[in-house]
Design a protein around this motif. Structure first.
Motif, PDB file in Angstrom:
ATOM      1  N   LYS A 136      -9.688  -9.642   8.875  1.00  0.00           N
ATOM      2  CA  LYS A 136      -9.717  -8.343   9.547  1.00  0.00           C
ATOM      3  C   LYS A 136     -11.080  -7.708   9.293  1.00  0.00           C
ATOM      4  CE  LYS A 136      -7.391  -5.668   5.886  1.00  0.00           C
ATOM      5  NZ  LYS A 136      -6.245  -4.771   5.603  1.00  0.00           N
ATOM      6  N   GLN A 185       2.740   3.039  -2.628  1.00  0.00           N
ATOM      7  CA  GLN A 185       2.715   3.964  -1.489  1.00  0.00           C
ATOM      8  C   GLN A 185       1.295   4.160  -0.972  1.00  0.00           C
ATOM      9  OE1 GLN A 185       4.673   7.259  -3.497  1.00  0.00           O
ATOM     10  NE2 GLN A 185       6.542   6.974  -2.285  1.00  0.00           N
ATOM     11  N   ILE A 238     -10.221  -0.221   4.661  1.00  0.00           N
ATOM     12  CA  ILE A 238     -10.427  -0.775   5.992  1.00  0.00           C
ATOM     13  C   ILE A 238     -11.782  -0.324   6.526  1.00  0.00           C
ATOM     14  CG2 ILE A 238      -7.943  -0.647   6.435  1.00  0.00           C
ATOM     15  CD1 ILE A 238      -9.005   1.336   8.773  1.00  0.00           C
ATOM     16  N   GLU A 286       0.139   1.207   1.065  1.00  0.00           N
ATOM     17  CA  GLU A 286       0.784   1.164   2.377  1.00  0.00           C
ATOM     18  C   GLU A 286       0.274   2.284   3.277  1.00  0.00           C
ATOM     19  OE1 GLU A 286       5.286   1.376   4.373  1.00  0.00           O
ATOM     20  OE2 GLU A 286       5.029   1.432   2.193  1.00  0.00           O
ATOM     21  N   TRP A 287       0.074   3.472   2.709  1.00  0.00           N
ATOM     22  CA  TRP A 287      -0.298   4.640   3.508  1.00  0.00           C
ATOM     23  C   TRP A 287      -1.757   4.606   3.952  1.00  0.00           C
ATOM     24  CZ3 TRP A 287      -3.997   8.278   1.803  1.00  0.00           C
ATOM     25  CH2 TRP A 287      -4.164   9.385   2.654  1.00  0.00           C
ATOM     26  N   TYR A 288      -2.678   4.283   3.046  1.00  0.00           N
ATOM     27  CA  TYR A 288      -4.089   4.500   3.348  1.00  0.00           C
ATOM     28  C   TYR A 288      -4.599   3.698   4.547  1.00  0.00           C
ATOM     29  CZ  TYR A 288      -9.106   4.756   3.121  1.00  0.00           C
ATOM     30  OH  TYR A 288     -10.412   4.936   3.474  1.00  0.00           O
ATOM     31  N   PRO A 289      -4.334   2.388   4.652  1.00  0.00           N
ATOM     32  CA  PRO A 289      -4.879   1.662   5.816  1.00  0.00           C
ATOM     33  C   PRO A 289      -4.394   2.229   7.149  1.00  0.00           C
ATOM     34  CG  PRO A 289      -4.085   0.125   4.152  1.00  0.00           C
ATOM     35  CD  PRO A 289      -3.607   1.482   3.747  1.00  0.00           C
ATOM     36  N   LYS A 290      -3.121   2.611   7.210  1.00  0.00           N
ATOM     37  CA  LYS A 290      -2.588   3.184   8.453  1.00  0.00           C
ATOM     38  C   LYS A 290      -3.247   4.520   8.756  1.00  0.00           C
ATOM     39  CE  LYS A 290       1.978   1.058   7.781  1.00  0.00           C
ATOM     40  NZ  LYS A 290       3.414   1.329   7.513  1.00  0.00           N
ATOM     41  N   TYR A 291      -3.362   5.352   7.739  1.00  0.00           N
ATOM     42  CA  TYR A 291      -3.948   6.671   7.948  1.00  0.00           C
ATOM     43  C   TYR A 291      -5.412   6.561   8.349  1.00  0.00           C
ATOM     44  CZ  TYR A 291      -5.485  11.441   7.183  1.00  0.00           C
ATOM     45  OH  TYR A 291      -6.029  12.686   7.362  1.00  0.00           O
ATOM     46  N   CYS A 305      -7.198  -2.825   0.431  1.00  0.00           N
ATOM     47  CA  CYS A 305      -6.556  -1.786   1.246  1.00  0.00           C
ATOM     48  C   CYS A 305      -7.608  -0.942   1.963  1.00  0.00           C
ATOM     49  CB  CYS A 305      -5.639  -0.902   0.404  1.00  0.00           C
ATOM     50  SG  CYS A 305      -6.466   0.382  -0.552  1.00  0.00           S
ATOM     51  N   ARG A 313      -6.946   4.124   9.904  1.00  0.00           N
ATOM     52  CA  ARG A 313      -7.070   3.682  11.296  1.00  0.00           C
ATOM     53  C   ARG A 313      -6.799   4.824  12.267  1.00  0.00           C
ATOM     54  NH1 ARG A 313      -3.870  -0.617   9.275  1.00  0.00           N
ATOM     55  NH2 ARG A 313      -5.120  -2.461   8.772  1.00  0.00           N
ATOM     56  N   GLN A 314      -5.767   5.608  11.979  1.00  0.00           N
ATOM     57  CA  GLN A 314      -5.456   6.760  12.829  1.00  0.00           C
ATOM     58  C   GLN A 314      -6.608   7.766  12.820  1.00  0.00           C
ATOM     59  OE1 GLN A 314      -1.815   8.250  11.178  1.00  0.00           O
ATOM     60  NE2 GLN A 314      -0.557   6.579  12.011  1.00  0.00           N
TER      61      GLN A 314
END
Length: 374
Positions: free
Chosen positions: A94, A357, A243, A360-365, A241, A367-368
Motif C-alpha cells: 500500500k 483501537q 498511511i 484500527e481508528w487512525y488509518p481510516k481517519y 498503521c 484517509r478520510q
C-alpha cells in the motif's frame, strides 16, 4: 531465493549473481520506497551503483500506478552498471513509506540496509564511509548510521560542500537571515517530534570507534539519510498503521535508540533533492505529521502522562511558530497554525484509546481526512 511478497502478476524479480564480499567486510542493501519519482529514482540508483563500495543488493518498492513502466526504465537505463548486483523491483502493498520500508527490510539479505529516499543522492564515497562506522563497531553497539546532508549535488563541481544545518549554514550569518536562524534555534523550531523517552541517556561508545571514524551523536535519523543494521530494524519495524504521511523515521529512530546508539557519519556526504509529489496540500501534510506524532506516543511511550504534557507543550509552541510562519508568508488561511491546533484537538481522544483501537481508528481517519482536505 527470496520469495516475492506480491502476486507474480504484480511483481518482477531480477536475480543476478551477487558480488563477492571480503570476509572482514559487512554487506549492504539499498532499499528504496518510491512513488511517482522516476527521474529522481534513476539518479539515486545511478549514484548508488557508482559508489566506491557499491551495494550487493537493491530492493525497490514502488507505490506508483505505473510501477512496471518505471521498472523497465530502470532495467533499460542502468543495465551496464547493474551487472553483478542482485536486485528486485516490487509493487508496494500500500502507498505508505512505513509499509514500503518494512517491505524493504523483509526482502533485504545484507547486514546493513540503506533506507534513503528516492531523491537522495549519495556522493561516491558515501557508502564506504558509512560502512566504516558499522565495521569499526565490532560489538554492534550502533543500530543506525545517518549520512551527512550537504547542499551540493554530487554532480556539481567546484562548489562549497555546506552541511545542511551545520556550522557553515545560516546559523552563523549576520543580518536578517542570521537573526531568523537565531530565533528558530531559541524557539526550537526544528523540533517537531517529541522523543518517547525524555530522560534516556546517550549511550557511551568506546574509543575503538570514536578514535577510528568521525561520528556525531544524534536523536533521530531522517529517512532521506537513514541506514540501519538489518536485524535490529527488522525486529523493531516501522509503524505500519501510518498511511502515506507520518514521521516514521523519527519513530523507528526512537525505538532503535532503546537498543543501540544512533550516529551520523560525518564524512558520508549525501544531497537531498527534496522533490515534492504534490498530492496533498501543505496543511494536510503538516496536520497529519503532528497527529501521527500523537498516535505514535500512544503506541510506544512508556509514560503516557509525561507524553501528554510534553506533546501539549510542543503543540502549543508549534501553534505560535506556525502563526508567525503563516503571517510572514501571507498565508491567510493559516495552514501551519491550523495544523498544530488540529492535532492538539485530537490529543485527548487518542490518549484515551487502547493501542488496538488506535491502530484500527487512525488509518481510516487519516484517509478520510486526506479525502476531505486534499
Amino acid at each position: 531465493m527470496i520469495k516475492c511478497v506480491e502476486p507474480l502478476a504484480r511483481c518482477h524479480v531480477l536475480r543476478l549473481p551477487p558480488q563477492t564480499t571480503m570476509r572482514n567486510e559487512l554487506s549492504w542493501t539499498l532499499g528504496i520506497a518510491t512513488y511517482n519519482r522516476r527521474v529522481d529514482l534513476l539518479d539515486c540508483l545511478r549514484l548508488a551503483l557508482l559508489q566506491t563500495r557499491p551495494p550487493e543488493q537493491i530492493v525497490i518498492v514502488d507505490a506508483s500506478a505505473d510501477w512496471e513502466v518505471t521498472r523497465e526504465e530502470v532495467r533499460r537505463s542502468l543495465a551496464p552498471i547493474l551487472d553483478g548486483v542482485d536486485w528486485m523491483y516490487v509493487a508496494a502493498l500500500k502507498p505508505s513509506a512505513a509499509v514500503q520500508r518494512n517491505q524493504c527490510l523483509d526482502l533485504a539479505t545484507c547486514d546493513v540496509v540503506f533506507l534513503i529516499d528516492d531523491d537522495s543522492m549519495m556522493f561516491a564515497d558515501c557508502a564506504a564511509e558509512i560502512m566504516k562506522v558499522y565495521e569499526a563497531d565490532v560489538d554492534q553497539l550502533i543500530c543506525g548510521v545517518s549520512a551527512l546532508e550537504v547542499r551540493s549535488h554530487p554532480d556539481d563541481h567546484g562548489g562549497p560542500l555546506l552541511a545542511v544545518g551545520g556550522a557553515s549554514s545560516d546559523s552563523d550569518a549576520v543580518g536578517p537571515r542570521g537573526f531568523i536562524a537565531w530565533v528558530r534555534r531559541v524557539a526550537h523550531a526544528e523540533e517537531v517530534f517529541v522523543p518517547y523517552d525524555s530522560d534516556a541517556p546517550m549511550r557511551a561508545l568506546p574509543d575503538s570507534i570514536t578514535s577510528t571514524v568521525r561520528i556525531g551523536r544524534r536523536l533521530f535519523m531522517a529517512g532521506m539519510t537513514m541506514t540501519v543494521r538489518r536485524e535490529p530494524a527488522r525486529a523493531t519495524r516501522f509503524e505500519d498503521c501510518l498511511i502515506d504521511r507520518g514521521p516514521e523515521d523519527s519513530d523507528i529512530s526512537c525505538r532503535l535508540a532503546r537498543i543501540g546508539a544512533i550516529v551520523t557519519a560525518l564524512d558520508a556526504r549525501l544531497h537531498h533533492r527534496g522533490s515534492v509529489s504534490g498530492r496533498y496540500s501543505p496543511y494536510s501534510r503538516v496536520a497529519l505529521d503532528y497527529l501521527a506524532g500523537v498516535v505514535l506516543h500512544r503506541l510506544h511511550s512508556a509514560d503516557l502522562a509525561k507524553s501528554r504534557r510534553r506533546l501539549i507543550a510542543m503543540l502549543r509552541r508549534r501553534t505560535w511558530i506556525g502563526l508567525l510562519k503563516d503571517l510572514s508568508r501571507r498565508q491567510w488561511r493559516l495552514p501551519n497554525t491550523r495544523a498544530a491546533i488540529f492535532a492538539w484537538s485530537h490529543l485527548s481522544r487518542v490518549m484515551s484509546m487502547s493501542k488496538e483501537q488506535v491502530r484500527e481508528w487512525y488509518p481510516k481517519y487519516a484517509r478520510q481526512f486526506l479525502g476531505r482536505s486534499g
